[in-house]
Design a protein around this motif. Structure first.
Motif, PDB file in Angstrom:
ATOM      1  N   ILE A 192      46.558 -63.877 -31.782  1.00 44.97           N
ATOM      2  CA  ILE A 192      45.774 -64.959 -32.380  1.00 44.97           C
ATOM      3  C   ILE A 192      46.612 -65.551 -33.506  1.00 44.97           C
ATOM      4  O   ILE A 192      46.831 -64.904 -34.532  1.00 44.97           O
ATOM      5  CB  ILE A 192      44.435 -64.445 -32.930  1.00 44.97           C
ATOM      6  CG1 ILE A 192      43.619 -63.755 -31.846  1.00 44.97           C
ATOM      7  CG2 ILE A 192      43.638 -65.610 -33.530  1.00 44.97           C
ATOM      8  CD1 ILE A 192      42.360 -63.069 -32.361  1.00 44.97           C
ATOM      9  N   THR A 193      47.082 -66.753 -33.309  1.00 39.03           N
ATOM     10  CA  THR A 193      47.863 -67.439 -34.337  1.00 39.03           C
ATOM     11  C   THR A 193      46.925 -67.988 -35.411  1.00 39.03           C
ATOM     12  O   THR A 193      45.706 -68.065 -35.214  1.00 39.03           O
ATOM     13  CB  THR A 193      48.651 -68.611 -33.729  1.00 39.03           C
ATOM     14  OG1 THR A 193      47.703 -69.564 -33.210  1.00 39.03           O
ATOM     15  CG2 THR A 193      49.592 -68.154 -32.618  1.00 39.03           C
ATOM     16  N   LEU A 194      47.493 -68.397 -36.519  1.00 35.86           N
ATOM     17  CA  LEU A 194      46.693 -69.014 -37.572  1.00 35.86           C
ATOM     18  C   LEU A 194      46.005 -70.270 -37.043  1.00 35.86           C
ATOM     19  O   LEU A 194      44.828 -70.520 -37.334  1.00 35.86           O
ATOM     20  CB  LEU A 194      47.558 -69.329 -38.788  1.00 35.86           C
ATOM     21  CG  LEU A 194      46.854 -69.998 -39.964  1.00 35.86           C
ATOM     22  CD1 LEU A 194      45.700 -69.141 -40.471  1.00 35.86           C
ATOM     23  CD2 LEU A 194      47.849 -70.273 -41.085  1.00 35.86           C
ATOM     24  N   LYS A 195      46.727 -71.036 -36.238  1.00 37.43           N
ATOM     25  CA  LYS A 195      46.144 -72.250 -35.668  1.00 37.43           C
ATOM     26  C   LYS A 195      44.937 -71.917 -34.787  1.00 37.43           C
ATOM     27  O   LYS A 195      43.893 -72.578 -34.863  1.00 37.43           O
ATOM     28  CB  LYS A 195      47.209 -73.000 -34.851  1.00 37.43           C
ATOM     29  CG  LYS A 195      46.730 -74.316 -34.274  1.00 37.43           C
ATOM     30  CD  LYS A 195      47.853 -75.039 -33.559  1.00 37.43           C
ATOM     31  CE  LYS A 195      47.348 -76.345 -32.979  1.00 37.43           C
ATOM     32  NZ  LYS A 195      48.414 -77.095 -32.306  1.00 37.43           N
ATOM     33  N   ILE A 239      38.953 -71.173 -33.948  1.00 35.58           N
ATOM     34  CA  ILE A 239      37.777 -70.311 -33.765  1.00 35.58           C
ATOM     35  C   ILE A 239      36.767 -70.575 -34.874  1.00 35.58           C
ATOM     36  O   ILE A 239      35.568 -70.755 -34.618  1.00 35.58           O
ATOM     37  CB  ILE A 239      38.196 -68.817 -33.749  1.00 35.58           C
ATOM     38  CG1 ILE A 239      38.968 -68.496 -32.477  1.00 35.58           C
ATOM     39  CG2 ILE A 239      36.969 -67.915 -33.893  1.00 35.58           C
ATOM     40  CD1 ILE A 239      39.669 -67.133 -32.504  1.00 35.58           C
ATOM     41  N   ILE A 240      37.247 -70.608 -36.098  1.00 38.35           N
ATOM     42  CA  ILE A 240      36.366 -70.824 -37.245  1.00 38.35           C
ATOM     43  C   ILE A 240      35.681 -72.181 -37.151  1.00 38.35           C
ATOM     44  O   ILE A 240      34.460 -72.286 -37.326  1.00 38.35           O
ATOM     45  CB  ILE A 240      37.147 -70.685 -38.565  1.00 38.35           C
ATOM     46  CG1 ILE A 240      37.541 -69.220 -38.778  1.00 38.35           C
ATOM     47  CG2 ILE A 240      36.338 -71.217 -39.741  1.00 38.35           C
ATOM     48  CD1 ILE A 240      38.527 -68.999 -39.913  1.00 38.35           C
ATOM     49  N   LYS A 241      36.447 -73.209 -36.866  1.00 40.47           N
ATOM     50  CA  LYS A 241      35.885 -74.561 -36.789  1.00 40.47           C
ATOM     51  C   LYS A 241      34.783 -74.638 -35.735  1.00 40.47           C
ATOM     52  O   LYS A 241      33.703 -75.184 -35.985  1.00 40.47           O
ATOM     53  CB  LYS A 241      36.995 -75.574 -36.470  1.00 40.47           C
ATOM     54  CG  LYS A 241      36.505 -76.995 -36.391  1.00 40.47           C
ATOM     55  CD  LYS A 241      37.642 -77.963 -36.106  1.00 40.47           C
ATOM     56  CE  LYS A 241      37.110 -79.377 -35.990  1.00 40.47           C
ATOM     57  NZ  LYS A 241      38.168 -80.337 -35.670  1.00 40.47           N
ATOM     58  N   ALA A 242      35.031 -74.072 -34.563  1.00 42.53           N
ATOM     59  CA  ALA A 242      34.043 -74.124 -33.479  1.00 42.53           C
ATOM     60  C   ALA A 242      32.822 -73.270 -33.806  1.00 42.53           C
ATOM     61  O   ALA A 242      31.686 -73.659 -33.488  1.00 42.53           O
ATOM     62  CB  ALA A 242      34.673 -73.683 -32.167  1.00 42.53           C
TER      63      ALA A 242
END
Length: 140
Positions: free
Chosen positions: A2-5, A10-13
């Motif tokens: 899991i990259t930072l991007k 994930i957080i945004k969704a």
């Protein structure tokens, strides 16, 4: 991995899912497979203590290799086991829904997401939405 991007995706969704559903302000933590924080964000109005809860939900999933649903069921059936695990992991383990394992297409655990702020069931829905939106498989 899991990259930072991807973690930010994930957080945004997850936060978007919570807003669309009219949930209370959510907080989201994304951990790598070793239990290390990749990213965290809390919605406006979320209490500051939510960081530890979100991280604890995800951390418990990683340490036991189970989704939050299975952990919560085990906690209800075997509270002594859950208490022992929480002691073993220094109190960093929150045994309720809202912690979700992140798997790749081959079933390998890449990390976990913890969401808190609403009911544990709603937290899990938001976590799954975030994970799937980023192209991973969720194990709630």
């Amino acid at each position: 991995m899991i990259t930072l991007k991807k973690a930010r995706s994930i957080i945004k969704a997850a936060l978007s899912k919570g807003a669309e559903a009219g949930l209370n302000p959510l907080s989201v933590a994304v951990l790598d497979a070793g239990g290390h924080l990749i990213a965290f964000e809390r919605s406006d109005g979320a209490s500051p203590g939510r960081f530890d809860i979100a991280r604890g939900k995800a951390y418990g999933c990683l340490m036991l290799g189970l989704g939050g649903d299975a952990i919560q069921k085990r906690a209800e059936a075997q509270p002594t086991f859950t208490d022992a695990m929480n002691g073993l992991y220094g109190g960093r383990f929150v045994p309720v829904r809202g912690g979700v394992l992140v798997r790749d297409g081959r079933g390998r655990v890449l990390g976990a997401v913890g969401v808190t702020g609403d009911t544990s069931d709603n937290d899990a829905v938001a976590a799954v939405a975030g994970i799937e939106a980023a192209g991973f498989t969720a194990e709630a």
